[in-house]
Design a protein around this motif. Structure first.
Motif, PDB file in Angstrom:
ATOM      1  N   GLU A   1       0.254  -6.821  -8.730  1.00 12.37           N
ATOM      2  CA  GLU A   1      -0.572  -6.133  -7.745  1.00 12.37           C
ATOM      3  C   GLU A   1      -0.128  -4.690  -7.571  1.00 12.37           C
ATOM      4  O   GLU A   1      -0.956  -3.771  -7.465  1.00 12.37           O
ATOM      5  CB  GLU A   1      -0.490  -6.868  -6.400  1.00 12.37           C
TER       6      GLU A   1
ATOM      7  N   PHE B   1      -8.106   4.495  -0.269  1.00 12.88           N
ATOM      8  CA  PHE B   1      -7.167   3.510  -0.812  1.00 12.88           C
ATOM      9  C   PHE B   1      -6.470   2.758   0.321  1.00 12.88           C
ATOM     10  O   PHE B   1      -6.298   1.536   0.250  1.00 12.88           O
ATOM     11  CB  PHE B   1      -6.144   4.201  -1.703  1.00 12.88           C
TER      12      PHE B   1
ATOM     13  N   GLY C   1      -8.085  -0.393  -0.464  1.00 12.02           N
ATOM     14  CA  GLY C   1      -7.339  -0.728  -1.673  1.00 12.02           C
ATOM     15  C   GLY C   1      -7.851  -0.024  -2.915  1.00 12.02           C
ATOM     16  O   GLY C   1      -8.574   0.985  -2.818  1.00 12.02           O
ATOM     17  N   PRO C   2      -7.524  -0.547  -4.103  1.00 15.32           N
ATOM     18  CA  PRO C   2      -7.952   0.095  -5.344  1.00 15.32           C
ATOM     19  C   PRO C   2      -9.459   0.278  -5.446  1.00 15.32           C
ATOM     20  O   PRO C   2      -9.932   1.288  -5.973  1.00 15.32           O
ATOM     21  CB  PRO C   2      -7.429  -0.865  -6.427  1.00 15.32           C
TER      22      PRO C   2
ATOM     23  N   SER D   1      -2.475  -1.555  -8.492  1.00 17.13           N
ATOM     24  CA  SER D   1      -2.821  -0.607  -7.431  1.00 17.13           C
ATOM     25  C   SER D   1      -2.361   0.802  -7.772  1.00 17.13           C
ATOM     26  O   SER D   1      -3.107   1.775  -7.593  1.00 17.13           O
ATOM     27  CB  SER D   1      -2.195  -1.056  -6.107  1.00 17.13           C
ATOM     28  N   THR D   2      -1.136   0.914  -8.264  1.00 17.75           N
ATOM     29  CA  THR D   2      -0.597   2.229  -8.612  1.00 17.75           C
ATOM     30  C   THR D   2      -1.399   2.872  -9.729  1.00 17.75           C
ATOM     31  O   THR D   2      -1.733   4.067  -9.669  1.00 17.75           O
ATOM     32  CB  THR D   2       0.878   2.109  -9.028  1.00 17.75           C
TER      33      THR D   2
ATOM     34  N   TYR E   1      -8.716  -6.869  -9.297  1.00 13.18           N
ATOM     35  CA  TYR E   1      -7.548  -6.939  -8.408  1.00 13.18           C
ATOM     36  C   TYR E   1      -7.374  -8.356  -7.855  1.00 13.18           C
ATOM     37  O   TYR E   1      -6.246  -8.841  -7.693  1.00 13.18           O
ATOM     38  CB  TYR E   1      -7.709  -5.938  -7.264  1.00 13.18           C
TER      39      TYR E   1
ATOM     40  N   THR F   1     -13.477  -3.217  -9.980  1.00 13.22           N
ATOM     41  CA  THR F   1     -12.066  -2.995  -9.656  1.00 13.22           C
ATOM     42  C   THR F   1     -11.571  -4.031  -8.656  1.00 13.22           C
ATOM     43  O   THR F   1     -10.471  -4.583  -8.798  1.00 13.22           O
ATOM     44  CB  THR F   1     -11.867  -1.578  -9.091  1.00 13.22           C
TER      45      THR F   1
ATOM     46  N   THR G   1       0.827  -1.210   0.000  1.00 14.12           N
ATOM     47  CA  THR G   1       0.000   0.000   0.000  1.00 14.12           C
ATOM     48  C   THR G   1       0.859   1.257   0.000  1.00 14.12           C
ATOM     49  O   THR G   1       0.622   2.194  -0.766  1.00 14.12           O
ATOM     50  CB  THR G   1      -0.935   0.007   1.228  1.00 14.12           C
TER      51      THR G   1
ATOM     52  N   ALA H   1       2.632   1.727  -3.402  1.00 17.05           N
ATOM     53  CA  ALA H   1       1.688   2.183  -4.422  1.00 17.05           C
ATOM     54  C   ALA H   1       1.346   3.654  -4.224  1.00 17.05           C
ATOM     55  O   ALA H   1       1.241   4.421  -5.196  1.00 17.05           O
ATOM     56  CB  ALA H   1       0.428   1.323  -4.386  1.00 17.05           C
TER      57      ALA H   1
END
Length: 287
Positions: free
Chosen positions: A71, A146, A150-151, A75-76, A62, A58, A2, A5
């Motif tokens: 990953e 995020f 997460g994404p 994520s980025t 993922y 999304t 995390t 990213a």
């Protein structure tokens, strides 16, 4: 993962700010919305369906990724698309340059641009308050979601914050504002505290107490505007800081100096957020 990213996405946002308008969430929504079935576009629940659907998609995509590198790239990319699309520092620097050059037309245009978005009550509106709200909408709100989800969380918040711009019916626009207000309720308050940590926490907390003590607005959307009241006032109050114990508050001597301090505060608040994200990521990893 995390934290890495976040670092990559924030760095790319700064580098690619002037080239990203076509890849923003707003641009994607403008392309997607007309392609949806007409009966769906007429429903008041369309903002909820679209935001939750894109977030779920999304998350599903993922889950299909099975390597650490993939990953990280996913994520980025997802976070980068949800940030900005323009870096706030770029718009503020253009405003400062226009003011220095005496370009009144550009100053007026950029000021309108920076005021575009969620608005607090009339007695809480100001250019500086609008800058802090823009900072939340372009960066902190998405990053906080995020970190937590997460994404999918980043996509959920960013779509919710922009979906109202493509809604056609008043009912759908109200639902879009409701969804955005619900998702922003906690992040906006956390962002106000981040700016407090980056500036004067005592003044920020005092502003939070003052706004909370105000009588609630009688209209249905009053609680949503209160969120932006709190963010604008608390972050604005954080601009007062003390140079040394007992020296009293130091306030920037001009609007240009204040604008520069807003950018420095955003940088400090971002560094604090990254430090907290590192602690959160370490805790998840240990657990």
């Amino acid at each position: 993962m995390t934290l890495l990213a976040l670092l990559l996405a924030l760095g790319l946002e700064r580098l690619l700010s002037t080239h990203r308008d076509g890849g923003s969430v707003s641009a994607l929504l403008e392309q997607l919305w007309p392609r949806l079935p007409g009966f769906l576009r007429q429903q008041s629940f369309a903002p909820w369906l679209l935001a939750l659907g894109l977030a779920a998609l999304t998350g599903w995509l993922y889950d299909q990724v099975h390597t650490l590198l993939a990953e990280l790239l996913f994520s980025t990319t997802a976070l980068l698309v949800c940030l900005g699309p323009r870096d706030l520092a770029e718009d503020v620097q253009r405003l400062r340059a226009a003011r220095a050059a005496g370009d009144a037309a550009t100053v007026a245009r950029l000021t309108r641009l920076l005021h575009h978005g969620p608005t607090p009550d009339a007695d809480h509106r100001s250019l500086l308050g609008a800058l802090f709200i823009q900072s939340h909408e372009r960066r902190f709100g998405t990053c906080l979601w995020f970190i937590v989800a997460g994404p999918a969380g980043a996509v959920l918040y960013r779509v919710a914050s922009r979906i109202g711009t493509v809604m056609e019916s008043p009912g759908a626009q109200r639902q879009a504002a409701l969804l955005h207000g619900l998702l922003a309720w906690v992040p906006a308050r956390l962002t106000a505290l981040l700016f407090g940590l980056a500036g004067s926490m005592d003044d920020a907390l005092e502003a939070l107490k003052r706004v909370h003590a105000e009588p609630p607005s009688p209209d249905q959307a009053g609680w949503q505007r209160r969120t932006w009241n709190l963010l604008a006032e608390a972050a604005n109050a954080s601009l007062d800081w003390e140079d040394a114990p007992g020296s009293g508050p130091m306030i920037a001597s001009s609007l240009d100096a204040t604008l520069a301090e807003v950018l420095r505060m955003e940088t400090r608040a971002t560094l604090i957020l990254l430090a907290l994200a590192a602690v959160f990521s370490a805790g998840v990893w240990v657990a």
